[in-house]
Design an enzyme around this catalytic site. Sequence first.
Site, mmCIF file in Angstrom:
data_model
loop_
_atom_site.group_PDB
_atom_site.id
_atom_site.type_symbol
_atom_site.label_atom_id
_atom_site.label_comp_id
_atom_site.label_asym_id
_atom_site.label_seq_id
_atom_site.Cartn_x
_atom_site.Cartn_y
_atom_site.Cartn_z
ATOM 1 N N GLU A 13 8.599 -9.910 -8.727
ATOM 2 C CA GLU A 13 8.006 -10.242 -10.031
ATOM 3 C C GLU A 13 8.470 -11.578 -10.592
ATOM 4 O OE1 GLU A 13 8.547 -6.850 -12.622
ATOM 5 O OE2 GLU A 13 6.793 -5.901 -11.775
ATOM 6 N N GLU A 40 4.009 -1.374 -6.723
ATOM 7 C CA GLU A 40 4.546 -0.590 -7.844
ATOM 8 C C GLU A 40 3.364 -0.093 -8.663
ATOM 9 O OE1 GLU A 40 7.510 -2.328 -10.409
ATOM 10 O OE2 GLU A 40 8.406 -3.423 -8.740
#
Length: 496
Positions: free
Chosen positions: A201, A386
């Site tokens: 991320e 995710e």
Amino acid sequence: MRKGFPKDFLWGGATAATQYEGGYDKGGRGLSTNDFVTEGSHRNPRKISCKHLNGTTELLDRENEMPSDAVGYIMKDIYYPSHKATDFYHHYKEDIALMAEMGFKCFRMSISWTRIFPKGGIQGEEVNEEGLKFYDSVFKELKKYDIEPLVTIFHFENPAYLADHYNGWAGRETINCYLRYCKVIFERYKDLVKYWIPINEINVLRGYARLGCKQIDATTRYQAMHHLFIANALATKLGHQIIPDAQIGCMLALSGLYPATCKPEDVMGALEFRRRALFFSDVMMRGYYPSYTESMFEQLNAVVQKEDGDDDIIASYTSDFLSFSYYRTTVYRDGMPHKTDTGGQMGEQNPYLPHSDWGWPIDPIGLRYVLNELYDRYQKPLWVVENGLGAEDHIEEDGSIQDDYRIDYLREHIKEMKKAIVKDGVDLIGYTTWGCIDIVSSGTGEMKKRYGFIYVDMDDKGNGTLERKKKKSFDWYKQVIQSNGEKLETEGEKYV
Ligand code: BG6
């Protein structure tokens, strides 16, 4: 036209060392910036504990700047969730056996950088053999069950030494340290790990805890990002040299974004806000800074120094796939500040969507939308690494955990992924649900924000037996994997 999920689709679950592994002072591991991040809650944000040169200590807001004379410091009588987390360090055999029972094809985990190099890999530093041995055992255990590891190399934890000596990723030397670390793990695990994610991320990294930088201004942040781009490209190069069949992908927090209305300012504003996230994949997937960079840096007041050859490095080693986390969508209205959290970009609530107890809107169609948005833009394989619902679970009198809300959430998202594959022709290679076993929430530091199919007996203060227990969703997900995403309903089935 495809009929369903590809035969070799990588179903599984995802975790990160700093939220799951624990053993922070075991086996010669060094400290990382996240080890100074305290517990917290939805309403009481987590803090960073630090010590000043004059010896005084302080708790700082995690999102704020850290004074230049301060370094991360562990205080007595404070609970730091990363220290024990849910103790994969001592439970990996039991946990992997449970994942295998669910039929996992793939398990996403991260390596704790300071377990390999306690100081981060500075010039001349010796590698910590005990740390390497720990991951030898984990990968061998996964191999025993034919579970493919997907390894994140840098997931929200910076070696404290690098943060305190080089200002983390703002310092160019951190690239060299990171590459020493990559070389060691690529060489050691080349026969056991094929799928790698160099950086988790990247678009939501900032500050001391996640980026290792004391300042939070745009110049520091984007300078650090430039260094991360170089590190990502060179890690991709190195990975391919050492592991010929490696697949190395970039990773973003990419929950979806909608304009609040059809007012042109909202639509244009949403496009510009979206570029604050897609900027990162534009660089890493396409290999160059996009055309809007200059005006974006001007707006942000960011000045980035590049060295000769940097652009060539970025152009030469692009990512093999784009992986992303998807939890929700959000809404952008003209003039709003550009904010993010662990769920990705943050605007206002969408009146058409329900939301979780933590206020995250639930939007399965948004996942199909984002998959199309990304595939249209890059035409390279995608991977949802995710996705999941953070929810409070309750143990019934008979000992069961009836987490139908989690099943509903995942089922609807899986249906939309299938549509993206079948109807839209998106090349989606895998799905690893977040926190497949309960782990500490990164955003809030709580245990009660649970995502798992497997319950772990531990509370927000770290009390509990750490006993593992299957939730209702455990058998449901097993059936999903067994049927390759075809059998999604629970009716008529008995789950206890
Ligand atoms: C992602 C992170 O941002 O979201 C994970 O990669 C994190 O580390 C996950 O745990 C969910 O966020 P939270 O705040 O609910 O833990």
